[in-house]
Design an enzyme around this catalytic site. Structure first.
Site, short mmCIF file in Angstrom:
data_model
loop_
_atom_site.label_atom_id
_atom_site.label_comp_id
_atom_site.label_asym_id
_atom_site.label_seq_id
_atom_site.Cartn_x
_atom_site.Cartn_y
_atom_site.Cartn_z
CD1 TRP A 64 -2.53 1.62 0.62
CD2 TRP A 64 -1.97 2.04 2.60
NE1 TRP A 64 -3.23 2.75 0.89
CE2 TRP A 64 -3.05 3.01 2.45
CE3 TRP A 64 -1.56 2.05 3.86
CZ2 TRP A 64 -3.49 3.97 3.20
CZ3 TRP A 64 -1.79 2.87 4.86
CH2 TRP A 64 -2.89 3.72 4.30
CG ASP B 206 -2.22 -2.36 7.19
OD1 ASP B 206 -3.64 -2.31 7.66
OD2 ASP B 206 -1.97 -1.51 6.36
CE LYS C 291 -9.54 0.65 2.55
NZ LYS C 291 -9.27 1.05 1.51
C1 LIG Z 1 -3.55 -1.83 3.54
C2 LIG Z 1 -4.31 -0.67 3.91
N1 LIG Z 1 -3.92 -0.38 5.07
C3 LIG Z 1 -4.51 0.95 5.57
C4 LIG Z 1 -5.51 1.75 5.08
C5 LIG Z 1 -6.03 2.90 5.49
O1 LIG Z 1 -7.26 2.78 6.13
P1 LIG Z 1 -8.02 4.02 6.53
O2 LIG Z 1 -8.80 4.73 5.39
O3 LIG Z 1 -8.83 3.36 7.67
O4 LIG Z 1 -6.75 5.16 7.21
C6 LIG Z 1 -5.62 1.24 3.94
C7 LIG Z 1 -6.64 2.05 2.94
O5 LIG Z 1 -6.40 1.90 1.78
C8 LIG Z 1 -5.21 -0.05 3.10
O6 LIG Z 1 -5.45 -0.42 2.08
#
Ligand SMILES: Cc1ncc(COP(=O)(O)O)c(C=O)c1O
Length: 408
Positions: A137, A219, A254
């Protein structure tokens, strides 16, 4: 008149946007009516809209009717949210057995949880390098670098074959990473590739973590959008049960379709209650000096859904429906790609999980899709399956066949 002092901001330099953010800005500025956004990282319907889940709407109605006052929350956040999130992440048995050895904080989404985790680790183990998968990410490396870490990569996908490179990952973590290194892991639905280690591979990874004293940052942003709520937390539960020092950055964006509310949680597994208290106080200090206390509303909504048996059941059904939709679109897409005779590796695409298809479409074809057809996806070839419906898949396949024929 005294001479005007030079601006203290004269040396400010414009920062480049994330590649994804920049692409989405380009999409918004594209005047074509028939443009199509497959670059998004959210669960959207084919019209590009984020759904409001029925369970969330109900919980909001109930909370509005009760008209709660809006006092500051404790620095650690909503206790009811934290209790419910612990059950979701660890399951009731492991969650209860770990209860006194966990430091827990409500966080500003998964991103906020990662940043808090990074700041805590920077205070405790500043010399440890942080390993992220190649690819990962787009925000992982930036977050840990912003907290002061040197970030390195371990292999994840073999660039020649497009296959997962589990052996390469293990080799780097076992043979190259120094003892005590920090490793950011995607608990499930790896973003962007969709390749997750099998249960046996997670077990082998856990062995390496124990052997090398590595610290895991799990994560988890897509729980329930892969194989199911429990299945998608398997790797995390395994690490915690095996006593690996683990931090969990948990996004609820999500899974509740509540992106803008910024709700997440952070967990740190400690060896005893005293350690957990100390870690908790270090986290609270960071919260206090950043934003003082976390926001109320989104956390209260999610806690209400998870505590109310009917709302919880409705939410589980909706989440399962979202997962089924992306699975169905993946099957349709894979079949269509094969029928169109496009050079894609069916087995690889079918092995992927979650919101995205890591399609292997070459970057020059991605560029043609955008410029000639108004279809947007990042140059990595990752496309958001949720943004497709059956007619959308057809349109995408036709456009792809044309773009590929020209590019070939
Ligand atoms: C792997 C991963 N970690 C963390 C996040 C971040 O999430 P948030 O929108 O709750 O900050 C995302 C969002 O796309 C993600 O894909």
């Amino acid at each position: 008149m005294p001479a005007r002092a030079p601006s203290p901001f004269a040396h400010a330099a414009a920062q480049p946007l994330d590649a994804t953010v920049a692409l989405l800005a380009r999409f918004r500025g594209d005047p074509r009516d028939a443009k199509m956004n497959l670059a998004c990282g959210t669960f959207v319907n084919p019209r590009g809209e984020v759904p409001l889940l029925a369970a969330v709407r109900e919980a909001e109605r109930a909370l509005a009717a009760e008209a709660h006052p809006r006092d500051y929350q404790p620095m650690a956040g909503d206790e009811r949210l934290l209790a419910a999130a612990r059950d979701l992440l660890l399951g009731p048995a492991l969650g209860a057995s770990m209860r006194h050895r966990l430091a827990a904080m409500q966080a500003l989404g998964g991103t906020g949880a990662l940043r808090l985790a990074a700041e805590l680790l920077q205070a405790l183990v500043p010399a440890a390098p942080v390993y992220v998968s190649r690819p990962t990410w787009g925000n992982h490396a930036q977050i840990f670098e912003a907290a002061g870490f040197a970030v390195r990569e371990h292999p994840y996908v073999d660039t020649a074959t497009g296959e997962p490179d589990f052996q390469g990952m293990v080799r780097t973590l076992r043979d190259e990473a120094p003892r005590g290194a920090i490793v950011v892991l995607h608990t499930s639905c790896h973003n962007p590739t969709g390749f997750d280690p099998s249960p046996a591979q997670w077990m082998a990874l856990a062995d390496v973590f124990l052997e090398r004293g590595l610290i895991a940052v799990h994560d988890i942003a897509y729980q329930g959008l892969g194989d199911g709520l429990d299945e998608d937390a398997h790797a995390l539960r395994l690490f915690v049960a095996r006593g690996i020092p683990t931090l969990v950055a948990h996004s609820l964006s999500k899974t509740f379709s509540l992106y803008g509310e910024r709700v997440g949680t952070l967990w740190v597994t400690c060896t005893d209650p005293t350690e957990a208290r100390h870690v908790g106080s270090m986290l609270q200090r960071r919260v206090r000096t950043n934003y003082s206390t976390p926001p109320v509303h989104g956390a209260a909504v999610i806690a209400r859904v998870l505590e109310d048996p009917d709302l919880r059941a409705a939410w589980r059904d909706e989440l399962a429906g979202m997962a089924r939709h992306v699975q169905a679109m993946r099957r349709r897409l894979v079949d269509g790609l094969e029928q169109a005779g496009l050079p894609v590796a069916r087995r690889q695409l079918e092995a992927q999980k979650g919101l995205f298809c890591f399609s292997g479409i070459p970057a020059d074809v991605v560029d043609r899709l955008r410029t000639e057809q108004g279809i947007y996806l990042p140059r990595s070839g990752r496309l958001c399956l949720a943004a497709l419906d059956p007619p959308g898949v057809r349109r995408f396949l036709d456009a792809l066949a044309a773009a590929w024929a020209i590019a070939a």
